[in-house]
Write a protein that holds these residues in place. Structure first.
Motif, PDB file in Angstrom:
ATOM      1  N   PRO A   1       0.830  -1.208   0.000  1.00 54.06           N
ATOM      2  CA  PRO A   1       0.000   0.000   0.000  1.00 54.06           C
ATOM      3  C   PRO A   1       0.867   1.262   0.000  1.00 54.06           C
ATOM      4  O   PRO A   1       1.825   1.359   0.760  1.00 54.06           O
ATOM      5  CB  PRO A   1      -0.796  -0.122   1.298  1.00 54.06           C
ATOM      6  N   LEU A   2       0.513   2.217  -0.868  1.00 52.87           N
ATOM      7  CA  LEU A   2       1.254   3.478  -0.981  1.00 52.87           C
ATOM      8  C   LEU A   2       0.254   4.632  -1.012  1.00 52.87           C
ATOM      9  O   LEU A   2      -0.520   4.755  -1.961  1.00 52.87           O
ATOM     10  CB  LEU A   2       2.099   3.500  -2.255  1.00 52.87           C
ATOM     11  N   PRO A   3       0.281   5.504  -0.007  1.00 57.29           N
ATOM     12  CA  PRO A   3      -0.637   6.638  -0.007  1.00 57.29           C
ATOM     13  C   PRO A   3      -0.217   7.730  -0.988  1.00 57.29           C
ATOM     14  O   PRO A   3       0.920   7.749  -1.477  1.00 57.29           O
ATOM     15  CB  PRO A   3      -0.591   7.139   1.434  1.00 57.29           C
ATOM     16  N   LEU A   4      -1.114   8.627  -1.242  1.00 57.82           N
ATOM     17  CA  LEU A   4      -0.892   9.767  -2.117  1.00 57.82           C
ATOM     18  C   LEU A   4       0.394  10.503  -1.716  1.00 57.82           C
ATOM     19  O   LEU A   4       0.626  10.753  -0.541  1.00 57.82           O
ATOM     20  CB  LEU A   4      -2.089  10.717  -2.011  1.00 57.82           C
ATOM     21  N   GLY A   5       1.227  10.800  -2.707  1.00 60.75           N
ATOM     22  CA  GLY A   5       2.472  11.526  -2.470  1.00 60.75           C
ATOM     23  C   GLY A   5       3.666  10.650  -2.148  1.00 60.75           C
ATOM     24  O   GLY A   5       4.797  11.128  -2.144  1.00 60.75           O
ATOM     25  N   ASP A   6       3.452   9.368  -1.858  1.00 67.50           N
ATOM     26  CA  ASP A   6       4.581   8.480  -1.557  1.00 67.50           C
ATOM     27  C   ASP A   6       5.448   8.241  -2.785  1.00 67.50           C
ATOM     28  O   ASP A   6       4.979   8.292  -3.925  1.00 67.50           O
ATOM     29  CB  ASP A   6       4.078   7.124  -1.047  1.00 67.50           C
ATOM     30  N   GLN A   7       6.702   7.939  -2.529  1.00 66.01           N
ATOM     31  CA  GLN A   7       7.622   7.549  -3.597  1.00 66.01           C
ATOM     32  C   GLN A   7       7.332   6.105  -3.990  1.00 66.01           C
ATOM     33  O   GLN A   7       7.112   5.258  -3.130  1.00 66.01           O
ATOM     34  CB  GLN A   7       9.065   7.670  -3.108  1.00 66.01           C
ATOM     35  N   ILE A   8       7.362   5.862  -5.303  1.00 66.56           N
ATOM     36  CA  ILE A   8       7.107   4.510  -5.807  1.00 66.56           C
ATOM     37  C   ILE A   8       8.394   3.877  -6.328  1.00 66.56           C
ATOM     38  O   ILE A   8       8.695   2.727  -6.053  1.00 66.56           O
ATOM     39  CB  ILE A   8       6.093   4.523  -6.978  1.00 66.56           C
ATOM     40  N   VAL A   9       9.132   4.635  -7.126  1.00 64.71           N
ATOM     41  CA  VAL A   9      10.257   4.059  -7.858  1.00 64.71           C
ATOM     42  C   VAL A   9      11.419   5.046  -7.907  1.00 64.71           C
ATOM     43  O   VAL A   9      11.218   6.258  -7.948  1.00 64.71           O
ATOM     44  CB  VAL A   9       9.817   3.649  -9.292  1.00 64.71           C
ATOM     45  N   PHE A  10      12.623   4.485  -7.892  1.00 62.16           N
ATOM     46  CA  PHE A  10      13.846   5.259  -8.060  1.00 62.16           C
ATOM     47  C   PHE A  10      14.702   4.547  -9.101  1.00 62.16           C
ATOM     48  O   PHE A  10      14.923   3.340  -8.998  1.00 62.16           O
ATOM     49  CB  PHE A  10      14.621   5.347  -6.750  1.00 62.16           C
ATOM     50  N   VAL A  11      15.163   5.289 -10.086  1.00 62.30           N
ATOM     51  CA  VAL A  11      16.142   4.777 -11.047  1.00 62.30           C
ATOM     52  C   VAL A  11      17.304   5.757 -11.040  1.00 62.30           C
ATOM     53  O   VAL A  11      17.103   6.966 -11.196  1.00 62.30           O
ATOM     54  CB  VAL A  11      15.556   4.665 -12.476  1.00 62.30           C
ATOM     55  N   GLY A  12      18.495   5.248 -10.819  1.00 62.31           N
ATOM     56  CA  GLY A  12      19.682   6.096 -10.811  1.00 62.31           C
ATOM     57  C   GLY A  12      20.789   5.469 -11.632  1.00 62.31           C
ATOM     58  O   GLY A  12      21.019   4.257 -11.558  1.00 62.31           O
ATOM     59  N   ILE A  13      21.450   6.297 -12.413  1.00 64.82           N
ATOM     60  CA  ILE A  13      22.537   5.843 -13.287  1.00 64.82           C
ATOM     61  C   ILE A  13      23.756   6.731 -13.082  1.00 64.82           C
ATOM     62  O   ILE A  13      23.650   7.959 -13.138  1.00 64.82           O
ATOM     63  CB  ILE A  13      22.130   5.922 -14.775  1.00 64.82           C
ATOM     64  N   ALA A  14      24.897   6.116 -12.877  1.00 68.84           N
ATOM     65  CA  ALA A  14      26.177   6.831 -12.873  1.00 68.84           C
ATOM     66  C   ALA A  14      26.916   6.436 -14.150  1.00 68.84           C
ATOM     67  O   ALA A  14      26.958   5.264 -14.522  1.00 68.84           O
ATOM     68  CB  ALA A  14      27.004   6.462 -11.651  1.00 68.84           C
ATOM     69  N   SER A  15      27.483   7.449 -14.798  1.00 70.64           N
ATOM     70  CA  SER A  15      28.166   7.228 -16.064  1.00 70.64           C
ATOM     71  C   SER A  15      29.304   8.230 -16.201  1.00 70.64           C
ATOM     72  O   SER A  15      29.435   9.159 -15.397  1.00 70.64           O
ATOM     73  CB  SER A  15      27.172   7.397 -17.220  1.00 70.64           C
ATOM     74  N   ARG A  16      30.094   8.044 -17.240  1.00 64.33           N
ATOM     75  CA  ARG A  16      31.157   9.009 -17.525  1.00 64.33           C
ATOM     76  C   ARG A  16      30.584  10.301 -18.102  1.00 64.33           C
ATOM     77  O   ARG A  16      31.096  11.374 -17.868  1.00 64.33           O
ATOM     78  CB  ARG A  16      32.155   8.407 -18.504  1.00 64.33           C
ATOM     79  N   HIS A  17      29.500  10.176 -18.883  1.00 56.41           N
ATOM     80  CA  HIS A  17      28.958  11.329 -19.606  1.00 56.41           C
ATOM     81  C   HIS A  17      27.451  11.455 -19.390  1.00 56.41           C
ATOM     82  O   HIS A  17      26.745  10.457 -19.266  1.00 56.41           O
ATOM     83  CB  HIS A  17      29.248  11.194 -21.109  1.00 56.41           C
ATOM     84  N   ARG A  18      26.954  12.689 -19.418  1.00 53.08           N
ATOM     85  CA  ARG A  18      25.540  12.959 -19.145  1.00 53.08           C
ATOM     86  C   ARG A  18      24.600  12.299 -20.151  1.00 53.08           C
ATOM     87  O   ARG A  18      23.533  11.818 -19.773  1.00 53.08           O
ATOM     88  CB  ARG A  18      25.275  14.452 -19.063  1.00 53.08           C
ATOM     89  N   GLY A  19      24.974  12.270 -21.420  1.00 53.51           N
ATOM     90  CA  GLY A  19      24.094  11.678 -22.425  1.00 53.51           C
ATOM     91  C   GLY A  19      23.806  10.220 -22.128  1.00 53.51           C
ATOM     92  O   GLY A  19      22.656   9.767 -22.236  1.00 53.51           O
ATOM     93  N   ASP A  20      24.842   9.466 -21.756  1.00 53.98           N
ATOM     94  CA  ASP A  20      24.652   8.062 -21.407  1.00 53.98           C
ATOM     95  C   ASP A  20      23.796   7.917 -20.153  1.00 53.98           C
ATOM     96  O   ASP A  20      22.916   7.059 -20.085  1.00 53.98           O
ATOM     97  CB  ASP A  20      26.002   7.379 -21.187  1.00 53.98           C
ATOM     98  N   ALA A  21      24.053   8.760 -19.160  1.00 51.67           N
ATOM     99  CA  ALA A  21      23.294   8.684 -17.905  1.00 51.67           C
ATOM    100  C   ALA A  21      21.820   8.998 -18.146  1.00 51.67           C
ATOM    101  O   ALA A  21      20.942   8.268 -17.673  1.00 51.67           O
ATOM    102  CB  ALA A  21      23.890   9.635 -16.868  1.00 51.67           C
ATOM    103  N   PHE A  22      21.540  10.091 -18.877  1.00 56.06           N
ATOM    104  CA  PHE A  22      20.150  10.459 -19.167  1.00 56.06           C
ATOM    105  C   PHE A  22      19.444   9.356 -19.952  1.00 56.06           C
ATOM    106  O   PHE A  22      18.325   8.946 -19.612  1.00 56.06           O
ATOM    107  CB  PHE A  22      20.072  11.748 -19.998  1.00 56.06           C
TER     108      PHE A  22
END
Length: 147
Positions: free
Chosen positions: A84-105
């Motif tokens: 159960p997740l109430p209104l406003g709660d966080q659902i998902v996180f995706v994070g990428i570390a890379s050498r360059h911003r284009g690859d990370a985005f």
């Protein structure tokens, strides 16, 4: 790192973990999804998410592997909440570390788009009128197929 969990997460702690990806890290892209009031029906008060244990993690790992083949990724972190997740709660996180911003985005966006259509999660919206299962949206499928 992949985590399927009921507990909330700290996006700042996840970002700081990505910063530890090594001296080649030149960019970090993150996405955090939230429970919002509008969905298939109006007046959403919360969500309930289920998943297929074991299979969900395997599918997410395949998505990370696909992203790693296409872009230069140093580290990927995916957290998806269930239960159960109430209104406003966080659902998902995706994070990428890379050498360059284009690859990370690109890798971050690809993984998030693919999660919506490939990973075995089921979402039920809850509002004052009751509950209903959310069906896959054509727009999500089109975004995922565009990759």
């Amino acid at each position: 790192m992949i985590s399927i969990q009921a507990d909330d997460f700290d996006p700042n702690a996840e970002y700081q973990a990505l910063r530890q990806s090594g001296p080649d890290t030149g960019a970090i892209a993150t996405f955090t999804g939230l429970v919002r009031i509008s969905g298939d029906h109006s007046g959403v008060t919360g969500l309930f998410l289920e998943h297929y244990p074991g299979m969900t993690e395997a599918v997410i790992q395949q998505l990370i592997d696909q992203a790693s083949e296409r872009w230069n990724i140093l580290t990927a972190r995916v957290i998806h909440r269930i239960g159960p997740l109430p209104l406003g709660d966080q659902i998902v996180f995706v994070g990428i570390a890379s050498r360059h911003r284009g690859d990370a985005f690109a890798a971050c966006e690809f993984i998030m788009d693919a999660l919506k259509t490939s990973a075995p999660f089921w979402k039920k919206e809850i509002n004052q009128e009751g509950e209903h299962w959310v069906e896959q949206k054509t727009s999500d499928l089109e975004r995922s197929e565009s990759w």
